[in-house]
Design an enzyme around this catalytic site. Structure first.
Site, short mmCIF file in Angstrom:
data_model
loop_
_atom_site.label_atom_id
_atom_site.label_comp_id
_atom_site.label_asym_id
_atom_site.label_seq_id
_atom_site.Cartn_x
_atom_site.Cartn_y
_atom_site.Cartn_z
N HIS A 66 0.74 -1.15 0.13
CA HIS A 66 0.05 0.37 0.18
C HIS A 66 0.96 1.42 0.00
CE1 HIS A 66 0.33 1.33 4.25
NE2 HIS A 66 0.12 -0.13 4.40
N GLU A 207 -5.43 1.58 2.43
CA GLU A 207 -5.11 0.23 3.99
C GLU A 207 -4.96 0.69 4.66
OE1 GLU A 207 -2.92 -2.49 6.01
OE2 GLU A 207 -2.24 -0.33 6.28
#
Lengths: 356, 343, 329
Positions: A66, A207
């Site tokens: 991420h 995320e």
């Protein structure tokens, strides 16, 4: 690309969860020569496809790291001071005194402040300053602030990556840009080796606010296998030795219900064959990483998780060893190159064979 | 009874292999299709006899709570974390089985003689407990139980007469009911029987199975909480052992579909099958994952009341078990497309 | 709109038992929509066809409300209960609830509870429905009830139970009533089971597979005595959500709402909510991801029996929604 330079570029880019455009630009530029196709997913994840050499339809492996980071946001104005809210898991213990930039009508330099210690009761000094007592001061008169700043404006932390001894680096957002760097290194290596499978390199978004970019991009890609990469806890004082991993001794490979055991075994064998050191990281339940979301996408995806030991997570001084990033990149590339067309059959659950 | 084999199989979340093997063996020859999916769920289909059969997914989870090895001490002890919700009060003085081979191990605590002050009042914290498998040192411990190895209670199945006892009735009781349904006559509906993985760590197996099957309705079969032992005030027993199958109206994971609840209650009342409504707001089941799959799947949960679930030895009534099988069979027999029509 | 709001807030509809409120809303929208259907979990979907080239847009307001569910009936006919959604004991003692069959109950608190100076736990409360024994108790385990409060109007303030989120339903219905033309394919979705986990919105959005999704729901406020700092006040316009504890609104969706409000001179506020979230959170992660945002109605005393909104904010929310839908997205 040289890993420390890559880490520096990624670390210093802005990219608060939900507002990842600046860092996506950096990643996109880096990946463009390395992939065959690139697109942006529904929630802003960057998805690069590097085609394999196998016959179509080719199986797909997703590599996910991420790119969003924790940060701050303006939540209100009061007498020229900005009320702030933490975004995506910012740690209120580690923001007081930070130098920041408020992305208002124009960028404004600012400082995260609270009342002076001298004038507050002594017991209050022992406690973390709560969000509603933290302000950002941009040093302008109230009427100007009212004109320039709006609720919802982003605040980024001013922080250059520090290069420390032994190829260790410390900076903001190395959670999880270090793993974006590892995926990048893997793509570089894959340019020079044959791989049968299609590779989807994904820099996921949001995320930190609920694994959202991974959830939606896994749905869109529908991979046959996935490897998520995220930082894991590095050894530092005050933590139990069963929950931390040393810096510079290689990445971790996670085991537990979130991870497919046969896939994990294969990943370990690749690491062994490549003489890449690693530690095993037991994860008894929720891994809290993109792997958690990807595993249950659609009909289920065999998933593995590689970790890079990192100290001081969610603080602007996240610290890790550059060697571990390189090793994670090498491991990923070697893993992808090892995937034969019929690899999926080799990881079927053992009990299922006799019943067919 | 299949419950004995199921109960004694070791299958902590993520490592359900031994339970899966028992189930595949038990249903062989009784289903039209069976497969094991990428997460390890067993998906079995027994086709219906009716016209336009409803596609009903009935799920029971194979996994059980347990402990996972997360470290090794230099003296050969295993350091552990919990898999799923484990009650730390239950662990001291217990025999465990470690790993798929079931290596015996014990959890002991500081001798009572050596306690100071009111130390005896405190429950030892999980991260202070270790499993002792008799290993001499770290290397031996690591060789026998590498990081990630899971452990569960070492209890065996016992028959008390009208009741039986064993570990992991949550949810091997549900698995046993589902096996019985598959072994019986065909139903009018398509029975998509799913033995799920990883319920205890977040309803994960049911989620992907429901996506794959895309059923018209769902049902989770459980072994659920009884709180019918004496307590201070006149309060809900959650469910009562001997009170018949327990139907869930709402729990922490979902609100049950009223039409399915009414189907179950109507069937029970017509046929004189005892039943009870489980105390709402307690626990969560695979139905929570099924009902939010894709465009939504009307779902319900039916459970065999079990005392002392999540402990080394649970207790259930064989009458409740039989009545759960019967209630499910009869209700599924009445399930038609009309049941799910909304005016 | 007042009579519409009155009808909506006074109707019974706890999460999972939305049949009555669905019937009320259905009657309101049936003649206005091109298509209407009820999806598998019970959400009501009213579709309005647009022209060519527009987007598929979901507008969602949840029709369920918080409430209580009977969890036990004791020997003397008193009921114990659990919460449906965010019901807190501080707000419930002495209050009245009503079941779908009309039975009314009073929430009582145990006199001998452990610590009389502390807020009681839900386990220390009970429901008195006037029964004298388990046998004559008119309610059973699993029955649901909602607060009893009529709509009160005080100046521009509207006060009732279930403003959360019947006021959002009212905004959607009124928008549909006034909508003249739109390039977009619009789905007005009245969702179920929001208060217990955003279940209706996620599943409805999956079924529709929209390009854009906007929830309309209530939000908190920072304009009452000693409130936490929150830059949202009643009467200053609907609030465009930037972030809440469950989601970060999609930048483009947020920006288009702000821009249309500015262009049309509609007052609006920007919202950063520290605790709570809406259907938009569930819709944004559907399938490959749906750009999602939320238009909020500032509301005081959320999740109490007396939720208060300002009529002007409601009116302006309708105006803004119409502006948003009028042109390309």
């Amino acid at each position: 690309m040289e890993v420390i330079l890559l880490l520096k570029q990624l670390s210093e880019a802005d990219g608060l969860a939900g507002y990842e455009e600046p860092v996506r630009g950096v990643v996109s530029e880096t990946w463009t020569p390395l992939v065959d196709e690139m697109r942006v997913g529904g929630l802003g994840s960057l998805i690069g496809l590097k085609r394999g050499t196998g016959p179509e339809p080719r199986p797909k492996v997703m590599l996910a790291a991420h790119m969003d980071e924790v940060g701050l946001m303006v939540s209100g104005l009061e007498k020229g001071f900005l009320h702030i809210a933490g975004v995506a898991g910012a740690d209120p213990r580690a923001v007081l005194g930070l130098e920041v930039v408020v992305h208002a009508e124009r960028d404004l330099p600012g400082i995260v402040a609270t009342r002076p210690p001298h004038v507050i009761p002594s017991d209050e000094r022992q406690k973390t300053v709560p969000w509603d007592k933290l302000f950002v001061d941009v040093g302008l008169p109230a009427d100007q602030v009212e004109q320039l700043v709006t609720v919802g404006d982003l605040i980024s932390i001013r922080c250059e990556m520090a290069e420390l001894k032994n190829r260790r680096v410390a900076g903001k957002a190395l959670d999880d840009r270090a793993c974006v760097a590892a995926v990048t290194l893997a793509l570089e290596k894959l340019a020079k080796v044959n791989h049968v499978w299609d590779v989807y390199a994904v820099a996921t978004t949001q995320e930190e606010t609920g694994l959202k970019g991974a959830t939606t991009s896994a749905y869109g890609i529908a991979p046959d296998l996935a490897i998520a990469l995220d930082v894991t806890f590095g050894n530092q004082p005050g933590l139990r030795d069963t929950e931390v991993f040393p810096l510079g001794e290689g990445p971790t490979i996670a085991v537990g219900p979130n991870l497919h055991p046969a896939l994990v075994d294969h990943l370990k064998s690749v690491a062994d064959a490549q003489e890449i050191p690693y530690h095993i990281e037991p994860v008894p339940g929720r891994s809290g990483t993109d792997a958690w979301a990807i595993q249950v996408s659609r009909e289920g995806v065999p998933t593995a998780l590689i970790g890079i030991p990192t100290r001081y997570m969610h603080q602007p001084v996240e610290m890790l060893a550059a060697q571990d990033v390189e090793r994670a990149g090498r491991l990923l590339a070697a893993f992808v190159a090892s995937l034969e067309a019929d690899f999926l059959e080799s990881i079927a659950w053992p009990e299922s064979e006799e019943s067919e | 009874m299949i419950l004995k084999e199921l109960s004694e199989a070791i299958g902590v979340s993520g490592q359900e292999g031994p339970v899966r093997a028992v189930i595949l063996d038990a249903i062989r020859g009784h289903v039209d299709e069976v497969e094991v999916d990428t997460l390890g769920n067993v998906l079995a289909l027994k086709r219906g006899t009716g016209p336009e059969p409803v596609r009903a997914m009935v799920a029971a989870h194979m996994d059980e709570i347990g402990l996972m090895v997360v470290g090794h001490d230099s003296d050969g002890f295993l350091r552990v974390s919990q898999v799923g919700g484990i009650d730390a009060r239950l662990l001291p003085g217990k025999v465990l089985r470690v790993g798929p081979e079931g290596i015996p191990g014990v959890i002991g605590i500081k001798p009572v003689h050596l306690l100071k002050g009111d130390e005896y009042k405190k429950v030892p914290k999980l991260d202070s407990l270790v499993i002792d498998i008799g290993a001499k040192n770290k290397d031996e411990a690591r060789g026998l139980a590498p990081l990630g190895t899971c452990a569960t209670f070492g209890t065996t199945y016992r028959e008390f007469g009208p009741t039986v006892s064993g570990k992991a009735f949550d949810d091997r009781a549900g698995c046993a009911v589902l096996v019985e349904l598959l072994r019986g006559e065909r139903l009018p509906c398509d029975l998509h029987a799913v033995f799920t993985v990883q319920e205890e760590v977040g309803l994960r197996g049911a989620r992907v199975a429901a996506f794959k099957i895309a059923p018209d309705c769902g049902c989770a079969l459980e072994g659920t909480i009884c709180d019918d032992i004496p307590k201070d005030k006149d309060a809900s027993p959650t469910t009562e052992m001997g009170g018949g199958p327990a139907i869930t109206v709402m729990d922490r994971s979902f609100v049950a579909d009223r039409r399915l609840v009414e189907l179950l209650i109507g069937t029970a009342e017509d046929l004189g099958i005892p039943y009870q409504i489980k105390r709402p707001g307690i626990g969560g089941t695979d139905a929570g994952a099924i009902h939010r799959s894709r465009g939504g799947v009307p779902s319900v949960t039916v459970a065999v009341p079990c005392r002392y679930i999540h402990s080394p030895a649970a207790l259930l009534s064989l009458d409740d078990f039989d009545n759960t099988v019967r209630l499910m069979r009869e209700s599924l027999s009445r399930l038609t497309q009309r049941t799910l029509r909304r005016e | 709109m007042r009579e519409l709001i009155r009808e909506l807030v006074e109707t019974y509809g706890p999460s999972g038992v939305e049949d009555e409120i669905r019937a009320v809303i259905r009657a309101e929208v049936e003649d206005l929509a091109d298509e209407i259907r009820v999806d598998p979990l019970g959400s009501l979907v009213a579709r309005k066809h647009g022209g060519d080239g527009g987007k598929r847009v979901v507008l969602a307001a949840h029709m369920d409300e918080i409430g209580i569910m009977v969890s036990y009936v004791d020997e003397k006919g008193f009921a114990r209960f659990t919460r449906i959604g965010g019901v807190y004991s501080l707000n419930t003692v002495g209050d009245r609830v009503a079941f779908s069959n009309g039975t009314v109950g009073v929430v009582g608190v145990e006199q001998k509870r452990a610590n009389a100076t502390k807020i009681p736990t839900l386990d220390e409360l009970y429901l008195d429905v006037g029964a004298t024994s388990r046998e004559d108790c008119p309610v059973a385990v699993g029955d649901s009830a909602v607060f009893v409060r009529p709509l009160d109007i005080q100046g521009t303030r509207l006060i009732a139970k279930a403003m959360d989120d019947r006021i959002g339903c009212a905004v959607l219905i009124e928008t549909l009533r006034r909508l003249e033309s739109t390039p977009h394919d619009l789905y007005f979705v009245f969702t179920v089971q929001e208060e217990v986990g955003l279940f209706g919105a996620g599943t409805s959005a999956y079924g529709i597979d929209p390009d854009v999704a906007i929830a309309v729901d209530v939000t908190g406020n920072g304009d009452t005595p000693e409130s936490y700092p929150m830059a949202v006040a009643l009467g200053k316009g609907p609030a465009v959500k930037v972030m809440d504890s469950g989601m970060i609104a999609h930048r483009a969706v947020k920006d288009v709402m702000v821009q249309r409000a500015k262009d049309a001179g509609i007052p609006y506020q920007l919202e950063v909510l520290a605790r709570g979230t809406t259907d938009a959170m569930a819709m944004q992660v559907v399938r490959s991801g749906v750009p999602s945002g939320c238009l909020s109605i500032p509301c005081r005393y959320v999740h109490t029996p007396s939720e208060m909104v300002d009529e002007r904010d409601v009116e302006n929310a309708v105006c803004l929604m119409l502006e948003v839908l009028r042109a390309d997205l």
